[in-house]
Design a protein around this motif. Structure first.
Motif, PDB file in Angstrom:
ATOM      1  N   ARG A  19       1.624  -1.301   0.072  1.00  0.00           N
ATOM      2  CA  ARG A  19       0.127  -0.055  -0.419  1.00  0.00           C
ATOM      3  C   ARG A  19       1.105   1.478   0.219  1.00  0.00           C
ATOM      4  NH1 ARG A  19      -4.016   3.029   5.178  1.00  0.00           N
ATOM      5  NH2 ARG A  19      -5.524   2.807   3.463  1.00  0.00           N
ATOM      6  N   LEU A  20       0.884   2.350  -1.142  1.00  0.00           N
ATOM      7  CA  LEU A  20       1.397   2.954  -1.133  1.00  0.00           C
ATOM      8  C   LEU A  20       0.491   4.550  -0.483  1.00  0.00           C
ATOM      9  CD1 LEU A  20       3.702   2.922  -4.896  1.00  0.00           C
ATOM     10  CD2 LEU A  20       3.868   2.071  -2.425  1.00  0.00           C
ATOM     11  N   SER A  21       1.146   5.734  -0.284  1.00  0.00           N
ATOM     12  CA  SER A  21       0.776   6.775   0.600  1.00  0.00           C
ATOM     13  C   SER A  21       1.440   8.323   0.454  1.00  0.00           C
ATOM     14  CB  SER A  21       0.636   6.385   1.624  1.00  0.00           C
ATOM     15  OG  SER A  21      -0.539   5.299   3.015  1.00  0.00           O
ATOM     16  N   CYS A  22       0.755   8.902  -0.050  1.00  0.00           N
ATOM     17  CA  CYS A  22       1.224  10.426  -0.628  1.00  0.00           C
ATOM     18  C   CYS A  22       0.455  11.665   0.216  1.00  0.00           C
ATOM     19  CB  CYS A  22       0.888  10.624  -1.816  1.00  0.00           C
ATOM     20  SG  CYS A  22       1.274  12.177  -2.739  1.00  0.00           S
ATOM     21  N   ALA A  23       1.262  11.899   0.739  1.00  0.00           N
ATOM     22  CA  ALA A  23       0.851  13.056   1.514  1.00  0.00           C
ATOM     23  C   ALA A  23       0.914  13.946   1.392  1.00  0.00           C
ATOM     24  CB  ALA A  23       1.290  13.035   3.323  1.00  0.00           C
ATOM     25  N   ALA A  24      -0.171  15.169   0.705  1.00  0.00           N
ATOM     26  CA  ALA A  24       0.391  16.927   0.403  1.00  0.00           C
ATOM     27  C   ALA A  24       0.047  17.453   1.556  1.00  0.00           C
ATOM     28  CB  ALA A  24      -0.651  17.272  -0.655  1.00  0.00           C
ATOM     29  N   SER A  25       1.305  18.547   1.741  1.00  0.00           N
ATOM     30  CA  SER A  25       1.788  18.798   2.441  1.00  0.00           C
ATOM     31  C   SER A  25       2.601  20.442   1.436  1.00  0.00           C
ATOM     32  CB  SER A  25       2.716  19.256   3.828  1.00  0.00           C
ATOM     33  OG  SER A  25       4.576  18.866   2.847  1.00  0.00           O
ATOM     34  N   GLY A  26       2.534  21.439   2.868  1.00  0.00           N
ATOM     35  CA  GLY A  26       2.652  22.913   2.561  1.00  0.00           C
ATOM     36  C   GLY A  26       2.096  23.623   1.853  1.00  0.00           C
ATOM     37  N   SER A  27       1.950  24.595   1.182  1.00  0.00           N
ATOM     38  CA  SER A  27       0.844  25.589   0.569  1.00  0.00           C
ATOM     39  C   SER A  27       0.597  24.886  -1.052  1.00  0.00           C
ATOM     40  CB  SER A  27       1.806  26.607   0.068  1.00  0.00           C
ATOM     41  OG  SER A  27       1.697  27.325   1.175  1.00  0.00           O
ATOM     42  N   ILE A  28       0.223  23.952  -1.474  1.00  0.00           N
ATOM     43  CA  ILE A  28      -0.990  23.769  -2.669  1.00  0.00           C
ATOM     44  C   ILE A  28      -2.524  23.668  -1.930  1.00  0.00           C
ATOM     45  CG2 ILE A  28      -1.385  21.220  -3.732  1.00  0.00           C
ATOM     46  CD1 ILE A  28       1.277  20.698  -2.764  1.00  0.00           C
ATOM     47  N   PHE A  29      -3.274  24.157  -2.724  1.00  0.00           N
ATOM     48  CA  PHE A  29      -4.708  24.601  -2.230  1.00  0.00           C
ATOM     49  C   PHE A  29      -5.445  24.069  -3.820  1.00  0.00           C
ATOM     50  CE2 PHE A  29      -4.211  27.767   0.780  1.00  0.00           C
ATOM     51  CZ  PHE A  29      -2.739  27.707   0.879  1.00  0.00           C
ATOM     52  N   SER A  30      -7.082  23.658  -3.787  1.00  0.00           N
ATOM     53  CA  SER A  30      -7.393  23.826  -4.125  1.00  0.00           C
ATOM     54  C   SER A  30      -7.439  22.334  -5.350  1.00  0.00           C
ATOM     55  CB  SER A  30      -8.204  24.784  -5.413  1.00  0.00           C
ATOM     56  OG  SER A  30      -8.948  25.477  -4.685  1.00  0.00           O
ATOM     57  N   ILE A  31      -6.648  20.866  -4.999  1.00  0.00           N
ATOM     58  CA  ILE A  31      -5.821  20.218  -5.782  1.00  0.00           C
ATOM     59  C   ILE A  31      -7.601  19.683  -6.029  1.00  0.00           C
ATOM     60  CG2 ILE A  31      -5.458  17.656  -4.983  1.00  0.00           C
ATOM     61  CD1 ILE A  31      -3.390  18.676  -2.820  1.00  0.00           C
ATOM     62  N   SER A  32      -7.144  19.209  -7.347  1.00  0.00           N
ATOM     63  CA  SER A  32      -8.226  18.833  -8.578  1.00  0.00           C
ATOM     64  C   SER A  32      -7.913  17.087  -8.311  1.00  0.00           C
ATOM     65  CB  SER A  32      -8.166  19.221  -9.963  1.00  0.00           C
ATOM     66  OG  SER A  32      -7.422  19.142  -9.717  1.00  0.00           O
TER      67      SER A  32
END
Length: 122
Positions: A19-32
């Motif tokens: 199982r892979l995971s990916c975490a978005a951090s910092g300034s990323i807005f309105s992820i589509s």
């Protein structure tokens, strides 16, 4: 600055799961749309699976029925459950997200993680 950080790669025998995971951090807005791509040795990067913010999923034919993509929109985390792994799934897997560096930015841009190695032994 926005970043994507993958985890969960490793070495597994054919028929196994990861199982892979990916975490978005910092300034990323309105992820589509978010997705997983992979690059096998000597080959070009290819799409594995994508999922929109509304939950619409798309899979490469080679992984349909074996892989499942999902996301936690509240936490901006993307997952890839990989079952029945085959040696040909061996590759570096990359997380991708389409988002904005700040809310008023006119369009989305592509963010990429650094990649995580998946090796499937026969």
């Amino acid at each position: 600055q926005g970043q994507l950080l993958e985890s969960g790669g490793g070495l597994v025998q054919a028929g196994g799961s990861l199982r892979l995971s990916c975490a978005a951090s910092g300034s990323i807005f309105s992820i589509s749309t978010m997705g997983w791509y992979r690059r096998a040795p000597g080959k070009q990067r290819e799409l594995v699976a994508t999922v929109t913010s509304g939950g619409t999923r798309n899979y490469a034919d080679s992984v349909k029925g074996r892989f499942a993509i999902s996301r936690d929109n509240a936490k901006n985390i993307l997952y890839l459950q990989m079952n029945s792994l085959k040696p040909e799934d061996t590759a570096v897997y990359y997380c991708n997200a389409e988002g904005k560096p700040f809310m008023a930015y006119p369009t989305t841009i592509a963010y990429w993680g650094q990649g995580t190695q998946v090796t499937v032994s026969s």
